[in-house]
Design a protein around this motif. Structure first.
Motif, PDB file in Angstrom:
ATOM      1  N   ASP A 119     -16.775 -11.661  23.905  1.00 20.12           N
ATOM      2  CA  ASP A 119     -16.168 -12.999  23.910  1.00 20.12           C
ATOM      3  C   ASP A 119     -15.658 -13.386  22.522  1.00 20.12           C
ATOM      4  OD1 ASP A 119     -16.918 -13.188  26.503  1.00 20.12           O
ATOM      5  OD2 ASP A 119     -18.436 -14.738  26.229  1.00 20.12           O
ATOM      6  N   GLU A 120     -16.525 -13.229  21.537  1.00 25.60           N
ATOM      7  CA  GLU A 120     -16.224 -13.805  20.226  1.00 25.60           C
ATOM      8  C   GLU A 120     -15.394 -12.869  19.349  1.00 25.60           C
ATOM      9  OE1 GLU A 120     -19.944 -14.887  18.370  1.00 25.60           O
ATOM     10  OE2 GLU A 120     -20.667 -15.822  20.214  1.00 25.60           O
ATOM     11  N   ILE A 121     -15.742 -11.605  19.365  1.00 29.35           N
ATOM     12  CA  ILE A 121     -15.085 -10.703  18.415  1.00 29.35           C
ATOM     13  C   ILE A 121     -13.906  -9.978  19.054  1.00 29.35           C
ATOM     14  CG2 ILE A 121     -15.432  -8.666  16.959  1.00 29.35           C
ATOM     15  CD1 ILE A 121     -18.038  -9.831  16.148  1.00 29.35           C
ATOM     16  N   ALA A 122     -14.140  -9.386  20.219  1.00 31.62           N
ATOM     17  CA  ALA A 122     -13.053  -8.638  20.853  1.00 31.62           C
ATOM     18  C   ALA A 122     -12.049  -9.585  21.518  1.00 31.62           C
ATOM     19  CB  ALA A 122     -13.615  -7.665  21.877  1.00 31.62           C
ATOM     20  N   GLY A 123     -12.536 -10.736  21.990  1.00 33.76           N
ATOM     21  CA  GLY A 123     -11.637 -11.628  22.724  1.00 33.76           C
ATOM     22  C   GLY A 123     -11.324 -11.128  24.124  1.00 33.76           C
ATOM     23  N   ASP A 124     -12.081 -10.151  24.594  1.00 34.87           N
ATOM     24  CA  ASP A 124     -11.922  -9.662  25.976  1.00 34.87           C
ATOM     25  C   ASP A 124     -13.198 -10.027  26.739  1.00 34.87           C
ATOM     26  OD1 ASP A 124      -9.482  -8.325  25.507  1.00 34.87           O
ATOM     27  OD2 ASP A 124     -10.507  -6.512  24.816  1.00 34.87           O
ATOM     28  N   SER A 125     -13.165 -11.129  27.450  1.00 31.27           N
ATOM     29  CA  SER A 125     -14.375 -11.556  28.174  1.00 31.27           C
ATOM     30  C   SER A 125     -14.466 -10.826  29.497  1.00 31.27           C
ATOM     31  CB  SER A 125     -14.341 -13.060  28.411  1.00 31.27           C
ATOM     32  OG  SER A 125     -14.190 -13.735  27.200  1.00 31.27           O
ATOM     33  N   VAL A 126     -14.731  -9.546  29.431  1.00 35.15           N
ATOM     34  CA  VAL A 126     -14.700  -8.748  30.651  1.00 35.15           C
ATOM     35  C   VAL A 126     -16.079  -8.283  31.090  1.00 35.15           C
ATOM     36  CG1 VAL A 126     -12.336  -7.989  30.420  1.00 35.15           C
ATOM     37  CG2 VAL A 126     -14.142  -6.712  29.282  1.00 35.15           C
ATOM     38  N   ILE A 127     -17.108  -8.662  30.333  1.00 35.34           N
ATOM     39  CA  ILE A 127     -18.453  -8.479  30.861  1.00 35.34           C
ATOM     40  C   ILE A 127     -19.144  -9.832  30.776  1.00 35.34           C
ATOM     41  CG2 ILE A 127     -18.750  -6.007  30.374  1.00 35.34           C
ATOM     42  CD1 ILE A 127     -20.296  -6.790  27.855  1.00 35.34           C
ATOM     43  N   GLY A 128     -20.080 -10.051  31.657  1.00 30.12           N
ATOM     44  CA  GLY A 128     -20.744 -11.349  31.673  1.00 30.12           C
ATOM     45  C   GLY A 128     -22.066 -11.245  32.385  1.00 30.12           C
ATOM     46  N   PHE A 129     -22.784 -12.354  32.396  1.00 24.96           N
ATOM     47  CA  PHE A 129     -24.041 -12.402  33.120  1.00 24.96           C
ATOM     48  C   PHE A 129     -23.795 -12.901  34.532  1.00 24.96           C
ATOM     49  CE2 PHE A 129     -26.747 -12.972  29.106  1.00 24.96           C
ATOM     50  CZ  PHE A 129     -27.284 -11.701  29.205  1.00 24.96           C
ATOM     51  N   ASP A 130     -24.376 -12.213  35.489  1.00 29.10           N
ATOM     52  CA  ASP A 130     -24.388 -12.691  36.858  1.00 29.10           C
ATOM     53  C   ASP A 130     -25.771 -13.273  37.104  1.00 29.10           C
ATOM     54  OD1 ASP A 130     -23.661 -13.195  39.416  1.00 29.10           O
ATOM     55  OD2 ASP A 130     -23.639 -11.120  40.081  1.00 29.10           O
ATOM     56  N   ASP A 131     -25.863 -14.145  38.097  1.00 29.44           N
ATOM     57  CA  ASP A 131     -27.145 -14.706  38.498  1.00 29.44           C
ATOM     58  C   ASP A 131     -27.819 -15.435  37.342  1.00 29.44           C
ATOM     59  OD1 ASP A 131     -29.329 -15.225  40.214  1.00 29.44           O
ATOM     60  OD2 ASP A 131     -28.915 -13.345  41.254  1.00 29.44           O
ATOM     61  N   ARG A 132     -29.100 -15.684  37.445  1.00 26.44           N
ATOM     62  CA  ARG A 132     -29.773 -16.427  36.386  1.00 26.44           C
ATOM     63  C   ARG A 132     -31.261 -16.117  36.411  1.00 26.44           C
ATOM     64  NH1 ARG A 132     -29.111 -22.169  39.533  1.00 26.44           N
ATOM     65  NH2 ARG A 132     -31.118 -22.171  40.578  1.00 26.44           N
ATOM     66  N   GLY A 133     -32.006 -16.745  35.507  1.00 27.58           N
ATOM     67  CA  GLY A 133     -33.444 -16.503  35.442  1.00 27.58           C
ATOM     68  C   GLY A 133     -33.714 -15.027  35.225  1.00 27.58           C
ATOM     69  N   ARG A 134     -34.786 -14.550  35.819  1.00 25.24           N
ATOM     70  CA  ARG A 134     -35.138 -13.150  35.634  1.00 25.24           C
ATOM     71  C   ARG A 134     -34.127 -12.223  36.299  1.00 25.24           C
ATOM     72  NH1 ARG A 134     -34.952  -9.441  34.102  1.00 25.24           N
ATOM     73  NH2 ARG A 134     -36.365  -7.743  33.676  1.00 25.24           N
ATOM     74  N   ARG A 135     -33.307 -12.767  37.175  1.00 24.53           N
ATOM     75  CA  ARG A 135     -32.322 -11.916  37.851  1.00 24.53           C
ATOM     76  C   ARG A 135     -31.021 -11.775  37.060  1.00 24.53           C
ATOM     77  NH1 ARG A 135     -34.160 -15.609  40.985  1.00 24.53           N
ATOM     78  NH2 ARG A 135     -32.179 -16.670  40.865  1.00 24.53           N
ATOM     79  N   THR A 136     -30.971 -12.393  35.916  1.00 26.98           N
ATOM     80  CA  THR A 136     -29.776 -12.313  35.073  1.00 26.98           C
ATOM     81  C   THR A 136     -29.390 -10.861  34.799  1.00 26.98           C
ATOM     82  OG1 THR A 136     -30.452 -14.354  33.996  1.00 26.98           O
ATOM     83  CG2 THR A 136     -28.826 -13.019  32.838  1.00 26.98           C
ATOM     84  N   GLN A 137     -28.158 -10.519  35.086  1.00 25.23           N
ATOM     85  CA  GLN A 137     -27.711  -9.136  34.916  1.00 25.23           C
ATOM     86  C   GLN A 137     -26.292  -9.062  34.388  1.00 25.23           C
ATOM     87  OE1 GLN A 137     -28.048  -7.126  38.635  1.00 25.23           O
ATOM     88  NE2 GLN A 137     -30.237  -7.554  38.832  1.00 25.23           N
ATOM     89  N   ILE A 138     -26.053  -7.993  33.637  1.00 22.48           N
ATOM     90  CA  ILE A 138     -24.705  -7.782  33.113  1.00 22.48           C
ATOM     91  C   ILE A 138     -23.800  -7.253  34.232  1.00 22.48           C
ATOM     92  CG2 ILE A 138     -23.323  -6.496  31.447  1.00 22.48           C
ATOM     93  CD1 ILE A 138     -25.269  -8.091  29.952  1.00 22.48           C
ATOM     94  N   VAL A 139     -22.616  -7.816  34.330  1.00 23.39           N
ATOM     95  CA  VAL A 139     -21.635  -7.313  35.295  1.00 23.39           C
ATOM     96  C   VAL A 139     -20.253  -7.264  34.639  1.00 23.39           C
ATOM     97  CG1 VAL A 139     -22.769  -8.102  37.411  1.00 23.39           C
ATOM     98  CG2 VAL A 139     -21.272  -9.668  36.158  1.00 23.39           C
TER      99      VAL A 139
END
Ligand SMILES: Cc1cc2nc3c(=O)[nH]c(=O)nc-3n(C[C@H](O)[C@H](O)[C@H](O)COP(=O)(O)O)c2cc1C
Ligand code: SF4
Ligand code: FES
Lengths: 416, 815, 168
Positions: free
Chosen positions: B183-203
């Motif tokens: 997000d901050e350095i590359a400026g390509d917001s192409v990975i993110g967190f899905d879900d929340r809490g303990r189920r938070t996962q990279i997608v």
């Protein structure tokens, strides 16, 4: 005594603009905009002793005075996320007495020179949002919102914004992230919203009930308000009463009213006339007040007095727990709630609520040993004071006080 | 210098600039506060709660604002709760306890929480051995877990986020470093967190997955083994690896890299490169590299490596001795006299190019640079001055990017220009179509292909944009070759150089002209006086040609034909190419991984690279081969010591004056501190111990008189009805000799494409993804249609080096 | 058909609530709009929302994943979301849920055979004094149903069935 907030209970149809107007509606706003400086409005609220009704009890006027006047524009956000289990007062206000609330938002906006304000409603309040949109449109039409209000150069726009099912969005910085179109996760504080809020601009976030007090405080003066309640907790509060009582519901009472009066006089007493075992004064986030002595019920409900019982008044959502309820069951419920609602941003809350839920489940199912109960207490304490926002802390309150104050309930269900 | 603040950390007095975070201040003083989510290049978020410390602040008297004293020292008030060292800024008189019982308990607690869901697969984890979680658990964690193993969260362990990066969901500790980097350095917001809490996962939901040319960096800063590259995962254990300093040879940025090598059974016991890692140079690439630089190195180990000198006999290439091969070449070059032509590319080192140029100068030959961009002679006149550093550009500096898509052509420059703009630099992006840099630009200028020079000239005139440019303190122009051939880009260079020179934006740090070249050392060639030629076919035909590090025969059928008509061809390269196939003599060169040398980046920084793996076969370094040929021609050129060649070069090429290998090997302290025992801090990036290089001086800085030649720009051809104007553009992942051998990049490389405006596609009756036939200027071939609604309707873009030889704008027909 | 062509007025109205430089704020209301018809968010819908507010599809998916009222999978036409949180549980919500399951012949999280109802357990709905309570999330938005009994719930389901015809 006539209601100050739940006025719809006294005045039929106050949700209609003409009725509200006839009952003095918008006079305070008009007077503020046309005759007062923003700082003067803030001062009146400061002097009234009004404290935030969202849970933390922060002095409202003081918060407004923190707005950073070197950075523009300013925003006001009304916190209508109302997601604390056991809390259902903001919804009744907005449904029954919407204009008083919206006038409160308008006055707050003027006081901090904001030209745009948002009402952030939890997603479940979908119908309510539509209703408020209509009310906002009516206000616009009647000239209470829009450009150059009352012939001055002050302008104000009001918008609703719906959340979508996340308790954490009640936390003010998570709420702001949510309006910004992001995952509702809390920000590190400081900086606090009055200096860095919505879109990074100075923002005042107040609870619905807090704001609904404001028009009458302005109309009747700070002294009038201060004379109600107790010295530390001025004015009236809506107590959302739920759990094992005969007549659950919202009761607007002055601060300092006793638990006994709330539960027995207003709430009709405990179902099946059973004994009160515990009280959760602030929803699922509360410490469990141990009612082992009738005198506990005579504690006045104000911020300071409740603290002497080892709990916080918080949002004053009073959940009554009777003698038939076992705390291992109750704590399992609250922990499940927090595990479900943990945003996942910080480690202790994300992992701690997950770990605790395994333990409370095991204990409740009778699969645990006494060591698991001890471990549960350790895990909860290990979370305390370490989380990024208060949710993590909240999740430990019932656990720690449950085990410390009702240990028997846990040891009864574990394996020898 | 900013205000200094003095505080006490673990009883030690520390003085650091105002605004420094406590965690960083401690690091500067050599005190390690454990962190996971904190990375000094990212905005603080305070989310992992690893860095909990006790913080006390001096009590101030409300009335006077003075410190309240107690026993002769300011009274310190500690907060009841632990605080995060990564989010709190230093304050005067602050007292920080990082190892008190309370702090240690907090840190231990966080580790225990993190381990509740972390798998126990360290023995098979790629990060094992360089894992911050492992290290910090040893240092700060509890002895054993109280979490029941059976209740551990079970998650997928082999999730491809794209074909380059893999995710192990169980290992992820949700620190968000990767997401925040994107997000901050590359400026390509192409990975993110899905879900929340303990189920938070990279997608990742982009197409292709993890669609960013910076993706590999996330595997470096990931503090656990959750993110790994397809290239390296399961490839080696970090402790088996040796590290060799190198320079990326894929583009003109000149990223500093480290080549990790290991002896490999699979390769018959040979030492091979296992991975390319960034090496810190805050003035060049900071701690990042792009994915092309990380993954394309495979060509050096390709099956098609040349190992022995060859000479053609009866139509066949046969093994000969070095002596015979070089002699044969020399004889033919001598015989050719004025018809001796050297064609060398910017893939070569400074030393190689210098020897080649010297050979041309001392014989009757001519040395040409194999490049599609012109105007480079101007970059040594008014190129950026010594001390130029994108990291120092901010408010007051204007950066102009014209006719270049930096994201594709020089990714790390894209990233650094973006950051400069975010710091307040005025960014002017001039391009006929949208580029990723537009988002950060103060001004975006869309001109028509062909109007480049005119739009540059506009910058010197009054108007919103012109004023912004003229009023700035410093100005840098990056010019490229989008839509341009050699003469077109030369004209743009001349217009830019004139504008900079006329307005005093030359000869100073953070001022001047930068060429976005096609190859890593084009700048070096320009400094040494190589020339370029628009009509290479004419130059080659009938000549005795010495082709070094270039493959014209593959790039352009016209050049292949010209070579067939050449008198004699000597081809010197690392690999078999279409050109070596038709050569009379083939001279095997060492890859950059096998030898030493220097390259000059587009920012005119000479930098050293070092040998990492043993030499392949009998290959020799290019400068030595040239020297051997030269000897047979009676010209004496240094051929054994590469540093000696550099010394001679430095003595004869003015811009290199005063430089030598020792100087280029100098390093200075850099921030953030990375790569030491405390890998958790900056990631697995390597510390720079072998040299940060040195910038060349510009003629303008040496006080030489600078005169800018006026170059006439020919108008681009006018397409007829039912024709489009085809223009060349550059793509990061192309079919170039040094890219294609990396099989893992093939999906990203794709096929030759024809990029059209949706309306143009509609009127041609073609759709995105459709294969079509195109013909232009005697070239014809297949291409897949792609759409871009930011380009003009009458234009078709054709990426270079993708199979369709396009050198300059030409009318094109689609069938 | 795309959101922008189908609901141009709504999209414009939603965007108008937020400063133009912060149009990302519109992502949540737009997702509600996009979810209206199918009851869940298709990949295309997310792509389109991403495009309108100029963020990546991954950013949109991350938001969809965070909030429980957005769904990325097709379920029943109506989601019947019964509060079984502490205050409601103290007033018989768990029992109500159990009875409801028995009546519908499905378990929590499952969908009735006709595809009309998906039964879900949710956290506090701010109606703790009116337990048992649930909300229905369907094509017409979100509606509260308070002080419910199983009988009244079955009547409601019958009405939903009649009104909407068979669910698709
Ligand atoms: C996890 C969490 C949930 C919260 N939920 C709500 C809520 O639903 N409504 C609310 O008004 N405040 C809530 N708050 C409190 C807000 O953060 C904030 O303090 C409040 O809106 C300020 O308004 P006030 O000063 O008028 O009370 C919550 C805080 C936390 C930490
Ligand atoms: S305490 Fe819980 S809700 Fe708050 S930031 Fe941490 S994970 Fe999120
Ligand atoms: S919270 Fe400080 S390093 Fe993560």
């Amino acid at each position: 005594m006539a209601h100050i907030l739940l006025r719809h209970r006294d005045i039929p149809d106050i949700h209609r603009l003409e009725v509200y107007k006839k009952n003095g509606g918008f006079a305070a706003f008009k007077n503020a905009v046309t005759n007062m400086k923003p700082a003067e409005v803030t001062d009146v609220v400061k002097n009234s002793g009004l404290r935030g009704r969202g849970g933390a009890g922060f002095p409202t006027g003081l918060k407004w005075s923190f707005i950073d006047n070197k950075n523009w524009p300013h925003y006001v956000v009304a916190n209508a996320d109302e997601s604390e289990p056991g809390t259902f007062k903001d919804r009744e206000i907005m449904e029954g007495n919407p204009f008083q609330f919206l006038e409160g938002v308008a006055i707050a906006s003027y006081a901090v020179s904001a030209n745009v304000a948002y009402v952030y409603l939890r997603g479940e309040f979908w119908q309510l949002a539509e209703f408020l949109d209509e009310k906002i449109a009516e206000m616009e039409e009647a000239g209470y919102l829009g450009k150059n209000l009352f012939g001055t150069d002050y302008s104000l726009k009001l918008y609703t914004h719906l959340g979508a099912g996340a308790y954490i969005c009640g936390e003010e910085t998570a709420l702001l992230e949510s309006i910004e179109g992001k995952r509702g996760q809390p920000r590190v504080r400081p900086p606090f919203p009055p200096s860095y809020g919505l879109y990074g601009k100075p923002t005042i976030v107040n609870n619905v009930e807090t704001l609904t007090n404001v028009p009458l405080i302005l109309a009747n003066g700070a002294e009038w308000y201060k004379n109600m309640g107790t010295p530390d907790s001025a004015g009236v509060k809506i107590f959302s009463l739920s759990g094992r009582v005969r007549k659950p519901g919202n009761y607007e009472l002055p601060f300092g009213t006793t638990f006994r009066e709330l539960i027995f006089t207003h709430g009709g007493g405990v179902q099946d006339s059973r004994k009160v075992k515990a009280i959760m004064p602030a929803g699922a986030s509360s410490s469990l007040i141990l009612v082992d002595d009738e005198k506990v019920l005579d504690t006045p409900m104000d911020y300071a007095s409740v603290r002497t019982l080892g709990a916080d008044l918080g949002s004053a959502s009073v959940i009554v727990v009777d003698e038939t309820v076992s705390m291992d069951w109750l704590v399992n419920k609250t922990v499940h709630f927090f595990r479900h609602e943990s945003c996942g941003k910080c480690t202790p809350c994300r992992e701690g609520t997950y770990w605790m839920s395994h333990l409370t489940e095991r204990i409740h199912d009778g699969r645990a040993t006494k060591a698991d109960v001890d471990l549960l207490l350790i895990v909860a304490k290990q979370m305390q004071g370490k989380c990024l926002c208060a949710l993590g802390e909240f999740s430990t309150m019932a656990v720690v006080t449950g085990i410390e104050r009702f240990r028997n309930d846990f040891e009864k269900v574990v394996k020898a | 210098m900013s205000k200094q603040i003095t505080l006490t950390i673990d009883r030690r007095q520390v003085t650091v600039p105002e605004g420094t975070l406590v965690a960083d201040a401690a690091k500067m003083a050599g005190i390690d506060i454990p962190v996971f989510c904190h990375h000094p290049k990212l905005e603080p978020v305070g989310m992992c709660r690893m860095c909990l410390v006790e913080i006390g602040r001096p009590v101030r008297d409300r009335a006077t604002g003075q410190f309240v004293m107690e026993n002769g020292a300011p009274k310190i008030q500690f907060m009841p709760k632990l605080e995060t060292a990564c989010t709190n800024k230093v304050e005067e008189g602050m007292v920080v306890l990082t190892q008190s019982e309370k702090a240690a308990e907090g840190q231990k607690g966080t580790i225990e929480f993190l381990l509740t869901s972390h798998p126990l697969d360290c023995p098979v984890c790629d990060k094992g051995g360089e894992c911050p979680l492992q290290n910090l658990t040893m240092a700060h964690g509890p002895g054993k877990s109280r979490f029941i193993f059976d209740e551990k969260m079970r998650l997928d362990k082999m999730v491809p986020l794209g074909e380059l990066i893999w995710l192990d969901r169980e290992r992820c500790i949700q620190c968000a470093r990767c997401i925040r980097f994107q997000d901050e350095i590359a400026g390509d917001s192409v990975i993110g967190f899905d879900d929340r809490g303990r189920r938070t996962q990279i997608v990742s939901f982009s197409e292709p997955g993890f669609d960013s040319v910076f993706s590999g960096n996330t595997t470096d800063i990931c503090p656990v083994g959750a993110l790994t590259t397809t290239d390296f995962r399961f490839g080696a254990r970090p402790w088996e690896l040796e590290a060799h300093a190198s320079i990326c040879t894929q583009c003109p940025v000149g990223c500093n890299t480290t080549l990790n090598t290991r002896r490999e059974a699979k390769a018959g016991g040979k030492i091979v490169v296992k991975r390319v890692m960034p090496r810190q140079n805050e003035e060049v690439n900071e701690i990042w590299i792009c994915d092309k630089g990380r993954f394309a190195y495979h060509y050096t180990e390709g099956k098609k490596r040349l190992t022995r000198p060859l000479a053609r006999k009866d139509g066949k290439l046969l093994r000969v001795s070095w002596e015979a091969a070089t002699k044969l070449a020399a004889e033919n070059f001598l015989k050719a006299k004025k018809n001796f032509v050297i064609l060398a590319s910017g893939r070569l080192s400074n030393e190689d190019l210098f020897n080649l140029k010297s050979l041309a100068d001392h014989s009757e030959g001519r040395a040409y640079l194999y490049s599609h961009i012109g105007g480079g002679e101007l970059t040594s006149l008014v190129g950026v001055g010594e001390g130029t550093n994108f990291a120092k550009m901010g408010a007051g500096t204007t950066i102009v990017v014209i006719a270049s898509n930096l994201y594709e052509e020089a990714p790390i420059w894209h990233l650094r220009v973006k950051q400069a703009a975010e710091r307040g630099a005025t960014l002017i992006v001039m391009n006929p179509r949208g580029t990723k840099l537009d988002r950060y630009a103060s001004f975006v200028v869309r001109y028509a292909y062909g109007d480049e020079v005119k739009s540059v000239q506009e910058l010197g005139k009054k108007g919103r944009i012109g004023d912004a440019f003229l009023k700035s303190e410093n100005a840098v122009i990056l010019y490229g070759s989008e839509g341009l051939g050699i003469s077109g880009s030369a004209a743009v260079a001349s217009a830019c150089a004139k504008l900079l020179n006329d307005n005093g934006f030359v000869g100073k740090p953070n001022n001047g002209l930068i060429g976005v070249w096609g190859r890593a050392n084009d700048q070096g060639a320009w400094e040494m006086g190589f020339e370029v030629e628009e009509d290479l076919a004419k130059v080659l035909k009938g000549k005795a040609v010495y082709i070094v590090g270039a493959d014209p025969a593959a790039d352009d059928p016209k050049l292949a034909k010209a070579l067939e008509g050449a008198e004699f061809v000597a081809a010197q390269d690392v690999m078999e190419t279409a050109t070596t196939e038709i050569a009379d003599v083939v001279l095997p060169a060492q890859a950059f991984t096998e030898r030493e040398g220097t390259l000059t980046s587009g920012e005119r920084r000479a930098q050293r690279f070092y040998p990492a793996v043993p030499v392949t076969g009998d290959a020799k370094p290019d400068f030595a081969i040239t020297s051997q040929i030269a000897r047979h021609m009676g010209v004496i050129l240094e051929g054994t010591s590469v540093s000696a060649v550099f010394d001679i070069l430095a003595a004869s090429v003015k811009s290199f004056e005063g430089l030598n290998y020792a100087k280029l090997a100098e390093v200075k302290p850099q921030w953030p501190i990375v790569g030491r025992g405390d890998l958790y801090y900056g990631g697995t990036t390597y510390e720079n111990t072998q040299g940060m290089g040195a910038q060349l001086s510009a003629a303008a800085a040496r006080g030489e008189k600078v005169s800018i030649p006026r170059v006439q720009r020919e108008a681009p051809p006018r397409p007829k009805e039912n024709e489009l104007l085809a223009v060349p553009v550059t793509k990061l992942y192309d079919r170039g000799t040094t890219v294609l051998p990396a099989e893992l990049l093939h999906e990203r490389i794709g096929d030759a494409s024809l990029i059209l405006h949706p309306d143009a596609a509609k009127s041609l009756g073609v759709e995105a993804g459709q294969a079509v036939n195109v013909s232009f200027n005697g070239v014809s071939g297949g291409a897949v249609v792609k759409l871009d609604d930011t380009i003009p309707v009458g234009v078709a873009l054709i990426p270079r080096s993708m199979g369709l030889a396009i050198r300059e704008p030409v009318p094109l027909k689609v069938k | 058909m795309s959101l922008a062509t189908k609901y141009p007025k709504e999209v414009k109205q939603i965007l108008s609530k937020y400063p133009p430089e912060h149009k990302r704020s519109a992502v949540m209301p737009l997702l509600y709009l996009a979810q209206r018809e199918e009851g869940y968010l298709t990949k295309t819908a997310m792509q389109e929302v991403a495009k309108i507010v100029d963020i990546t599809e991954t950013d949109v998916a991350a938001i969809v994943g965070f909030y429980t009222l957005y769904h990325d999978k097709k379920e029943g036409k109506y989601r019947m979301q019964v509060c079984t949180d502490l205050p409601c549980a103290l007033r018989g919500a768990d029992q109500f849920m159990e009875n409801l399951c028995a009546n519908l012949g499905i378990k929590v999280g499952e969908t009735t055979e006709d595809g009309l109802i998906t039964l879900e357990a949710v956290m506090c709905l701010a109606a703790c004094d009116k337990a048992p309570v649930f909300q229905t999330q369907g094509p017409d938005g979100i509606k509260y149903h308070e002080n419910m009994t199983v009988d009244r719930t079955m009547e409601l389901i019958a009405a939903l069935k009649n009104a909407g015809g068979e669910a698709k």
